[in-house]
Structure formats: C-alpha cells, structure tokens
Motif scaffolding. Structure first.
Motif, PDB file in Angstrom:
ATOM      1  N   MET A   1       0.813  -1.213   0.000  1.00 53.97           N
ATOM      2  CA  MET A   1       0.000   0.000   0.000  1.00 53.97           C
ATOM      3  C   MET A   1       0.842   1.257   0.000  1.00 53.97           C
ATOM      4  O   MET A   1       0.364   2.321  -0.348  1.00 53.97           O
ATOM      5  N   CYS A   2       2.097   1.177   0.431  1.00 58.76           N
ATOM      6  CA  CYS A   2       2.921   2.372   0.607  1.00 58.76           C
ATOM      7  C   CYS A   2       3.387   2.917  -0.737  1.00 58.76           C
ATOM      8  O   CYS A   2       4.044   2.238  -1.510  1.00 58.76           O
ATOM      9  N   GLN A   3       3.052   4.174  -0.968  1.00 57.70           N
ATOM     10  CA  GLN A   3       3.495   4.877  -2.174  1.00 57.70           C
ATOM     11  C   GLN A   3       4.368   6.072  -1.792  1.00 57.70           C
ATOM     12  O   GLN A   3       4.604   6.960  -2.596  1.00 57.70           O
ATOM     13  N   HIS A   4       4.826   6.111  -0.515  1.00 54.01           N
ATOM     14  CA  HIS A   4       5.601   7.239  -0.015  1.00 54.01           C
ATOM     15  C   HIS A   4       7.062   7.142  -0.438  1.00 54.01           C
ATOM     16  O   HIS A   4       7.581   6.066  -0.649  1.00 54.01           O
ATOM     17  N   GLN A   5       7.699   8.313  -0.511  1.00 57.51           N
ATOM     18  CA  GLN A   5       9.135   8.394  -0.763  1.00 57.51           C
ATOM     19  C   GLN A   5       9.761   9.202   0.354  1.00 57.51           C
ATOM     20  O   GLN A   5       9.353  10.344   0.540  1.00 57.51           O
ATOM     21  N   PRO A   6      10.653   8.693   1.136  1.00 54.61           N
ATOM     22  CA  PRO A   6      11.136   7.319   1.114  1.00 54.61           C
ATOM     23  C   PRO A   6      10.047   6.360   1.578  1.00 54.61           C
ATOM     24  O   PRO A   6       9.121   6.747   2.277  1.00 54.61           O
ATOM     25  N   VAL A   7      10.185   5.122   1.179  1.00 51.54           N
ATOM     26  CA  VAL A   7       9.192   4.098   1.495  1.00 51.54           C
ATOM     27  C   VAL A   7       9.151   3.856   2.996  1.00 51.54           C
ATOM     28  O   VAL A   7      10.176   3.854   3.666  1.00 51.54           O
ATOM     29  N   CYS A   8       7.956   3.668   3.521  1.00 52.90           N
ATOM     30  CA  CYS A   8       7.765   3.416   4.950  1.00 52.90           C
ATOM     31  C   CYS A   8       8.305   2.034   5.325  1.00 52.90           C
ATOM     32  O   CYS A   8       8.438   1.157   4.463  1.00 52.90           O
ATOM     33  N   PRO A   9       8.576   1.816   6.620  1.00 53.01           N
ATOM     34  CA  PRO A   9       9.075   0.503   7.065  1.00 53.01           C
ATOM     35  C   PRO A   9       8.057  -0.602   6.771  1.00 53.01           C
ATOM     36  O   PRO A   9       6.853  -0.365   6.810  1.00 53.01           O
ATOM     37  N   THR A  10       8.554  -1.780   6.501  1.00 55.33           N
ATOM     38  CA  THR A  10       7.674  -2.920   6.232  1.00 55.33           C
ATOM     39  C   THR A  10       7.051  -3.422   7.529  1.00 55.33           C
ATOM     40  O   THR A  10       7.493  -3.076   8.626  1.00 55.33           O
ATOM     41  N   ALA A  11       6.040  -4.262   7.405  1.00 52.67           N
ATOM     42  CA  ALA A  11       5.330  -4.789   8.565  1.00 52.67           C
ATOM     43  C   ALA A  11       6.200  -5.689   9.425  1.00 52.67           C
ATOM     44  O   ALA A  11       5.924  -5.852  10.609  1.00 52.67           O
TER      45      ALA A  11
ATOM     46  N   SER B   1       9.503  -5.163   9.966  1.00 55.92           N
ATOM     47  CA  SER B   1      10.674  -4.451  10.487  1.00 55.92           C
ATOM     48  C   SER B   1      10.407  -3.966  11.916  1.00 55.92           C
ATOM     49  O   SER B   1       9.257  -3.824  12.339  1.00 55.92           O
ATOM     50  N   ALA B   2      11.469  -3.716  12.659  1.00 55.50           N
ATOM     51  CA  ALA B   2      11.356  -3.309  14.061  1.00 55.50           C
ATOM     52  C   ALA B   2      10.661  -1.954  14.207  1.00 55.50           C
ATOM     53  O   ALA B   2       9.982  -1.714  15.202  1.00 55.50           O
ATOM     54  N   ASP B   3      10.793  -1.075  13.218  1.00 57.10           N
ATOM     55  CA  ASP B   3      10.187   0.253  13.303  1.00 57.10           C
ATOM     56  C   ASP B   3       8.890   0.366  12.499  1.00 57.10           C
ATOM     57  O   ASP B   3       8.540   1.421  12.003  1.00 57.10           O
ATOM     58  N   ARG B   4       8.139  -0.737  12.411  1.00 57.49           N
ATOM     59  CA  ARG B   4       6.905  -0.792  11.615  1.00 57.49           C
ATOM     60  C   ARG B   4       5.884   0.270  12.020  1.00 57.49           C
ATOM     61  O   ARG B   4       5.077   0.708  11.225  1.00 57.49           O
ATOM     62  N   GLU B   5       5.895   0.718  13.282  1.00 57.41           N
ATOM     63  CA  GLU B   5       4.935   1.714  13.757  1.00 57.41           C
ATOM     64  C   GLU B   5       5.200   3.101  13.171  1.00 57.41           C
ATOM     65  O   GLU B   5       4.365   3.991  13.292  1.00 57.41           O
ATOM     66  N   ALA B   6       6.352   3.296  12.532  1.00 57.31           N
ATOM     67  CA  ALA B   6       6.687   4.586  11.924  1.00 57.31           C
ATOM     68  C   ALA B   6       6.022   4.783  10.566  1.00 57.31           C
ATOM     69  O   ALA B   6       6.101   5.870  10.000  1.00 57.31           O
ATOM     70  N   ALA B   7       5.353   3.765  10.046  1.00 61.96           N
ATOM     71  CA  ALA B   7       4.663   3.896   8.761  1.00 61.96           C
ATOM     72  C   ALA B   7       3.512   4.890   8.907  1.00 61.96           C
ATOM     73  O   ALA B   7       2.958   5.081   9.985  1.00 61.96           O
ATOM     74  N   ARG B   8       3.149   5.507   7.811  1.00 60.31           N
ATOM     75  CA  ARG B   8       2.084   6.507   7.824  1.00 60.31           C
ATOM     76  C   ARG B   8       0.705   5.860   7.872  1.00 60.31           C
ATOM     77  O   ARG B   8       0.451   4.857   7.211  1.00 60.31           O
ATOM     78  N   PRO B   9      -0.214   6.459   8.637  1.00 57.20           N
ATOM     79  CA  PRO B   9      -1.593   5.938   8.655  1.00 57.20           C
ATOM     80  C   PRO B   9      -2.306   6.261   7.342  1.00 57.20           C
ATOM     81  O   PRO B   9      -2.152   7.343   6.788  1.00 57.20           O
TER      82      PRO B   9
ATOM     83  N   ASN C   1       1.767   0.051   5.701  1.00 59.06           N
ATOM     84  CA  ASN C   1       2.442  -1.237   5.565  1.00 59.06           C
ATOM     85  C   ASN C   1       1.514  -2.409   5.920  1.00 59.06           C
ATOM     86  O   ASN C   1       1.950  -3.544   5.978  1.00 59.06           O
ATOM     87  N   GLY C   2       0.233  -2.115   6.144  1.00 54.24           N
ATOM     88  CA  GLY C   2      -0.744  -3.168   6.407  1.00 54.24           C
ATOM     89  C   GLY C   2      -0.947  -3.492   7.873  1.00 54.24           C
ATOM     90  O   GLY C   2      -1.781  -4.313   8.224  1.00 54.24           O
ATOM     91  N   VAL C   3      -0.214  -2.837   8.761  1.00 53.36           N
ATOM     92  CA  VAL C   3      -0.337  -3.072  10.200  1.00 53.36           C
ATOM     93  C   VAL C   3      -1.538  -2.298  10.730  1.00 53.36           C
ATOM     94  O   VAL C   3      -1.733  -1.131  10.384  1.00 53.36           O
ATOM     95  N   VAL C   4      -2.353  -2.956  11.565  1.00 53.83           N
ATOM     96  CA  VAL C   4      -3.411  -2.270  12.288  1.00 53.83           C
ATOM     97  C   VAL C   4      -2.847  -1.958  13.663  1.00 53.83           C
ATOM     98  O   VAL C   4      -2.449  -2.861  14.400  1.00 53.83           O
TER      99      VAL C   4
END
Length: 90
Positions: free
Chosen positions: A23-33, A35-43, A57-60
């Motif tokens: 789902m991530c279309q951001h640049q730079p790309v958000c952390p994957t589900a 990865s340790a910093d997965r919570e840093a992905a954009r809502p 990244n698909g995390v709820v």
C-alpha cells in the motif's frame, strides 16, 4: 470489494487469499510490517473513535499500542512505564 478468479480446478479463489500489492506509495518508502520500526509507517485510515489506525504497511495499530500484522500475527500492547515514577539523574 472482493473479486473472484477461477482456480484451475474451477473453484473460485478470492483476492483476499492472494498476496496484495504493497500500500505504501511514499518516498522514502515506509518501514515494512516485519521491520522493528513498523509503527513509523504513515496511517492511511484512522478511526480514533474505535481506537485503531491502518498503517500503509498493512499493520493495524491499536490505541493501547497493540498491533495486528498483515499475516495475522498479534503483537500485545507495549506501553512505556508510567511517567510518574521517573527519577531525575543527578
């Protein structure tokens, strides 16, 4: 909406059973589900009245800091210790 494809044995397979594109279309790309910093992905969806957000990244992510990963794995709440017992360094 779930679409249906025909399986080689003429049985229907829903798209929810196949791997979805990221789902991530951001640049730079958000952390994957995973990865340790997965919570840093954009809502991408936020439902504060229900206490959850869907990250790109698909995390709820739940307001109690619990998480549901795209593969169904559950991560329990992991809040920081209460701040009223913090001791100042000398």
């Amino acid at each position: 909406m779930t679409t249906r494809d025909t399986h080689p044995r003429n049985t229907a397979v829903s798209t929810s059973q196949r791997e979805n594109p990221p789902m991530c279309q951001h640049q730079p790309v958000c952390p994957t589900a995973d990865s340790a910093d997965r919570e840093a992905a954009r809502p991408v969806v936020s439902r504060p009245e229900q206490g959850w957000s869907l990250l790109c990244n698909g995390v709820v992510l739940f307001e109690d800091t619990g998480e549901l990963l795209p593969d169904g794995q559950i991560i329990g709440p992991h809040r920081a210790p209460r701040g009223d017992r913090v001791t100042a360094a000398a």
